[in-house]
Design an enzyme around this catalytic site. Structure first.
Site, short mmCIF file in Angstrom:
data_model
loop_
_atom_site.label_atom_id
_atom_site.label_comp_id
_atom_site.label_asym_id
_atom_site.label_seq_id
_atom_site.Cartn_x
_atom_site.Cartn_y
_atom_site.Cartn_z
N SER A 118 27.78 30.43 40.24
CA SER A 118 28.27 30.33 41.61
C SER A 118 27.84 29.00 42.25
CB SER A 118 27.78 31.53 42.41
OG SER A 118 28.48 31.65 43.63
N ASP A 172 37.24 38.06 40.22
CA ASP A 172 36.20 37.49 41.07
C ASP A 172 36.71 37.46 42.51
OD1 ASP A 172 34.39 35.78 42.45
OD2 ASP A 172 33.87 34.76 40.59
N HIS A 192 32.45 38.73 40.33
CA HIS A 192 31.68 37.50 40.53
C HIS A 192 30.28 37.60 39.93
CE1 HIS A 192 30.67 33.72 42.42
NE2 HIS A 192 29.60 34.25 42.99
#
Length: 339
Positions: A160, A290, A319
């Protein structure tokens, strides 16, 4: 009884005295306790060591201490450094900490690697400066850590926001210490919608994130992992309360100012020029479900920008797939590292 209606704790001697009518005052009890402690201290052998905890911050043999490095601008960065062998450096997502990589660190430690993870400035156990919550500072902090540990031939793995950190680190500081890179569910090339990135998310989405962090962070940090972060809002999903609580714990360890500013950093930074500078072998991993960093505008575009990059798409993965699907992610990471 106390104000809650519960009976307060009393030593057995005092309870017995109350039952037989004797009058044992609080002063008598304190004097008796002090005398007992004094007698114990006097009876200790001359070479005995006290078991009284030492003052916080003191150091003596056998005491655990935190691993930290101090950056040029005076920020203290906490890190974990376990094992030996080729180093794997993990960069965590917003607003978490090095603890988010625990499963991966244990897995690769067992496979003979040296595993390192740090808390980004303002996150976890690192210090909480008011400024510097941008990708350039994140990259410089990572460079300070790699130099401090004199890492060579390292594999850098970012999830991320951590993927943005790894990307800016390689572009800003070069690849002399880097062997390979892995971007997992990562924010590059750019998240926000712009004329050059029409598929991005509207800025209003991230403005809403900032408003929730600023006004009700504790609740927001329950709702996000309980919903879209791990895909627990999908039909048939089995939520783990432990995973949700651990996400909340990590988030609340960090500083609100860092988290507020970090939303701008991860959403508005343009990594397109950075990705074009990569020459090391790179793996891009992204789930097609995601809900935080939408797949179509992230993973495939990053893989196209990095020459020779490998794109692995995970059908239905959320995610937070390094946690929810750790077995699959770890196995694929290991295969790429060994290749």
């Amino acid at each position: 009884m106390d104000r809650t209606g519960n009976k307060p704790y009393m030593p057995q001697q005092a309870l017995d005295g109350a039952r037989d009518g004797s009058n044992i005052s609080r002063r008598d009890m304190l004097i008796g306790s002090a005398a007992a402690l004094l007698a114990t201290a006097v009876s200790l052998p001359a070479n005995a060591k006290s078991t009284t905890p030492s003052p916080r911050g003191s150091h003596h043999s056998g005491e655990m201490s935190m691993n930290t490095v101090t950056t040029k601008d005076g920020v203290t960065i906490y890190y974990k450094d376990w094992g030996s062998g080729q180093p794997i450096v993990f960069s965590h997502g917003w607003p978490l900490s090095a603890d988010d990589w625990d499963t991966q660190m244990m897995f690769f430690l067992r496979h003979g690697y040296r595993v390192i993870a740090h808390d980004r400035r303002g996150h976890g156990r690192s210090s909480q400066p008011g400024e510097g919550h941008d990708m350039d500072h994140y990259a410089d902090d990572l460079a300070a850590l790699t130099a401090h540990l004199n890492l060579k031939d390292a594999i850098h793995v970012g999830h991320s926001t951590g993927g943005g950190e790894v990307t800016r680190y390689i572009a800003r500081h070069g690849e002399s210490r880097v062997a390979k890179a892995v971007l997992i569910s990562s924010v590059p090339p750019i998240m926000v919608k712009t004329p050059d990135n029409p598929g991005g998310l509207p800025k209003s989405v991230f403005d809403g994130f900032q408003a929730q962090v600023a006004t009700n962070r504790a609740q927001f940090y329950i709702d996000l992992p309980a919903g879209p972060f791990y895909g627990y809002n999908r039909a048939g999903a089995k939520a783990s309360q432990g995973v949700i609580d651990n996400w909340w714990r990590q988030g609340m360890m960090g500083g609100i100012k860092a988290h507020y500013d970090g939303i701008v950093a991860f959403s508005q930074t343009d990594f397109v020029p950075d990705l074009k500078k990569f020459t090391v072998p790179t793996l891009v991993m992204h789930g097609d479900d995601d809900q935080i960093v939408p797949y179509a505008d992230a993973g495939p575009l990053s893989a196209k920008l990095v020459k020779g990059a490998i794109l692995k798409t995970y059908k239905g993965f959320p995610h937070g797939m390094p946690t929810t699907n750790a077995d699959t992610i770890n196995a694929d990471l290991l295969a790429f590292i060994k290749s």
